[in-house]
Design a protein around this motif. Structure first.
Motif, PDB file in Angstrom:
ATOM      1  N   ARG A   1     -14.123  24.734  32.094  1.00 44.99           N
ATOM      2  CA  ARG A   1     -12.696  24.902  32.386  1.00 44.99           C
ATOM      3  C   ARG A   1     -12.386  24.543  33.833  1.00 44.99           C
ATOM      4  O   ARG A   1     -11.384  23.894  34.126  1.00 44.99           O
ATOM      5  N   LEU A   2     -13.250  24.952  34.743  1.00 44.28           N
ATOM      6  CA  LEU A   2     -13.068  24.599  36.158  1.00 44.28           C
ATOM      7  C   LEU A   2     -13.040  23.086  36.335  1.00 44.28           C
ATOM      8  O   LEU A   2     -12.174  22.550  37.036  1.00 44.28           O
ATOM      9  N   THR A   3     -13.972  22.405  35.705  1.00 44.82           N
ATOM     10  CA  THR A   3     -14.061  20.947  35.817  1.00 44.82           C
ATOM     11  C   THR A   3     -12.845  20.289  35.184  1.00 44.82           C
ATOM     12  O   THR A   3     -12.264  19.361  35.752  1.00 44.82           O
ATOM     13  N   GLU A   4     -12.436  20.773  33.999  1.00 44.28           N
ATOM     14  CA  GLU A   4     -11.245  20.230  33.336  1.00 44.28           C
ATOM     15  C   GLU A   4     -10.008  20.418  34.202  1.00 44.28           C
ATOM     16  O   GLU A   4      -9.191  19.507  34.325  1.00 44.28           O
ATOM     17  N   ASN A   5      -9.856  21.602  34.781  1.00 45.52           N
ATOM     18  CA  ASN A   5      -8.695  21.872  35.640  1.00 45.52           C
ATOM     19  C   ASN A   5      -8.665  20.923  36.829  1.00 45.52           C
ATOM     20  O   ASN A   5      -7.612  20.416  37.208  1.00 45.52           O
ATOM     21  N   GLU A   6      -9.814  20.678  37.429  1.00 43.19           N
ATOM     22  CA  GLU A   6      -9.883  19.784  38.584  1.00 43.19           C
ATOM     23  C   GLU A   6      -9.547  18.352  38.174  1.00 43.19           C
ATOM     24  O   GLU A   6      -8.830  17.652  38.888  1.00 43.19           O
ATOM     25  N   LEU A   7     -10.034  17.916  37.017  1.00 35.44           N
ATOM     26  CA  LEU A   7      -9.717  16.567  36.538  1.00 35.44           C
ATOM     27  C   LEU A   7      -8.222  16.406  36.261  1.00 35.44           C
ATOM     28  O   LEU A   7      -7.650  15.369  36.540  1.00 35.44           O
ATOM     29  N   LYS A   8      -7.591  17.461  35.716  1.00 34.47           N
ATOM     30  CA  LYS A   8      -6.143  17.415  35.468  1.00 34.47           C
ATOM     31  C   LYS A   8      -5.379  17.276  36.781  1.00 34.47           C
ATOM     32  O   LYS A   8      -4.417  16.521  36.876  1.00 34.47           O
ATOM     33  N   ILE A   9      -5.801  18.007  37.800  1.00 36.93           N
ATOM     34  CA  ILE A   9      -5.143  17.923  39.107  1.00 36.93           C
ATOM     35  C   ILE A   9      -5.283  16.518  39.673  1.00 36.93           C
ATOM     36  O   ILE A   9      -4.310  15.932  40.145  1.00 36.93           O
ATOM     37  N   ILE A  10      -6.486  15.966  39.612  1.00 36.72           N
ATOM     38  CA  ILE A  10      -6.721  14.600  40.119  1.00 36.72           C
ATOM     39  C   ILE A  10      -5.878  13.609  39.337  1.00 36.72           C
ATOM     40  O   ILE A  10      -5.223  12.733  39.914  1.00 36.72           O
ATOM     41  N   TYR A  11      -5.845  13.729  38.002  1.00 30.50           N
ATOM     42  CA  TYR A  11      -5.069  12.817  37.171  1.00 30.50           C
ATOM     43  C   TYR A  11      -3.583  12.921  37.515  1.00 30.50           C
ATOM     44  O   TYR A  11      -2.908  11.907  37.666  1.00 30.50           O
ATOM     45  N   ASN A  12      -3.085  14.150  37.652  1.00 29.64           N
ATOM     46  CA  ASN A  12      -1.664  14.338  37.977  1.00 29.64           C
ATOM     47  C   ASN A  12      -1.324  13.766  39.349  1.00 29.64           C
ATOM     48  O   ASN A  12      -0.262  13.177  39.535  1.00 29.64           O
ATOM     49  N   LEU A  13      -2.219  13.919  40.315  1.00 29.87           N
ATOM     50  CA  LEU A  13      -1.987  13.355  41.643  1.00 29.87           C
ATOM     51  C   LEU A  13      -1.953  11.831  41.586  1.00 29.87           C
ATOM     52  O   LEU A  13      -1.090  11.198  42.185  1.00 29.87           O
ATOM     53  N   LYS A  14      -2.886  11.241  40.853  1.00 33.49           N
ATOM     54  CA  LYS A  14      -2.910   9.777  40.713  1.00 33.49           C
ATOM     55  C   LYS A  14      -1.663   9.293  39.999  1.00 33.49           C
ATOM     56  O   LYS A  14      -1.056   8.312  40.392  1.00 33.49           O
ATOM     57  N   SER A  15      -1.287  10.008  38.947  1.00 38.08           N
ATOM     58  CA  SER A  15      -0.119   9.631  38.170  1.00 38.08           C
ATOM     59  C   SER A  15       1.143   9.711  39.026  1.00 38.08           C
ATOM     60  O   SER A  15       1.971   8.813  39.025  1.00 38.08           O
ATOM     61  N   THR A  16       1.282  10.782  39.784  1.00 38.33           N
ATOM     62  CA  THR A  16       2.437  10.957  40.669  1.00 38.33           C
ATOM     63  C   THR A  16       2.438   9.880  41.753  1.00 38.33           C
ATOM     64  O   THR A  16       3.476   9.300  42.059  1.00 38.33           O
ATOM     65  N   HIS A  17       1.260   9.598  42.318  1.00 37.50           N
ATOM     66  CA  HIS A  17       1.151   8.579  43.357  1.00 37.50           C
ATOM     67  C   HIS A  17       1.526   7.198  42.808  1.00 37.50           C
ATOM     68  O   HIS A  17       2.253   6.453  43.450  1.00 37.50           O
TER      69      HIS A  17
END
Length: 167
Positions: free
Chosen positions: A142-158
């Motif tokens: 879950r920790l790893t999934e949460n971190e990947l979601k944050i990275i994906y959302n940051l890339k998507s927003t960027h």
């Protein structure tokens, strides 16, 4: 006392692990067989889950009471059976092994009492190591999934922000 201990390493700084583990609402649903939990205070909650201990399939209700929060390394807790004669304790320990790596150790110790106590304790000796491994692995996942979601959302927003700058 029957117990289980398991360690796993995640590619995250210890502070990210602490942000997740400091809130029991994040990790209570990850216990194998989870049905529900109810939080009474920031230190006390009841957990319900289905369990197969040896040949016994039961719905277990436990009162979980946090003994200590030691930021960013440790959460320790006591366990008391609500519908069964169980007592125990456990902890989560986080240790930074590198700036972006953390070892998570989970320990669960549970003892059954009453007329069936000796039989249940024998079954707990093989059950607790498995459930502890599943629980700690689920937290790491879950920790790893949460971190990947944050990275994906940051890339998507960027990317969206960058594309809006195009003529």
């Amino acid at each position: 006392m029957p117990n289980g201990m398991y360690q796993v390493e995640v590619d995250l700084p210890i502070q990210k692990v602490w942000e997740f583990v400091k809130d029991m609402d994040n990790w209570a649903p990850l216990i194998p067989g989870y049905i529900q939990h109810r939080r009474y205070t920031n230190r006390q909650s009841s957990w319900e889950f289905n369990s197969i201990i040896g040949f016994i399939k039961k719905r277990i209700s436990l009162m979980v009471t946090i003994k200590e929060w030691v930021e960013p390394t440790k959460v320790s807790f006591n366990l008391k059976g609500i519908n069964e004669k169980f007592t125990g304790e456990g902890f989560f320990l986080a240790e930074a092994t590198a700036p972006n790596k953390t070892r998570i150790t989970g320990l669960l110790e549970i003892t059954a009492s009453g007329p069936m106590g000796p039989l249940v304790n024998q079954a707990l000796k093989s059950y607790l190591p498995k459930v502890t491994e599943e629980f700690v692995t689920a937290i790491a996942t879950r920790l790893t999934e949460n971190e990947l979601k944050i990275i994906y959302n940051l890339k998507s927003t960027h990317q969206k922000g960058a594309s809006s700058l195009l003529p």
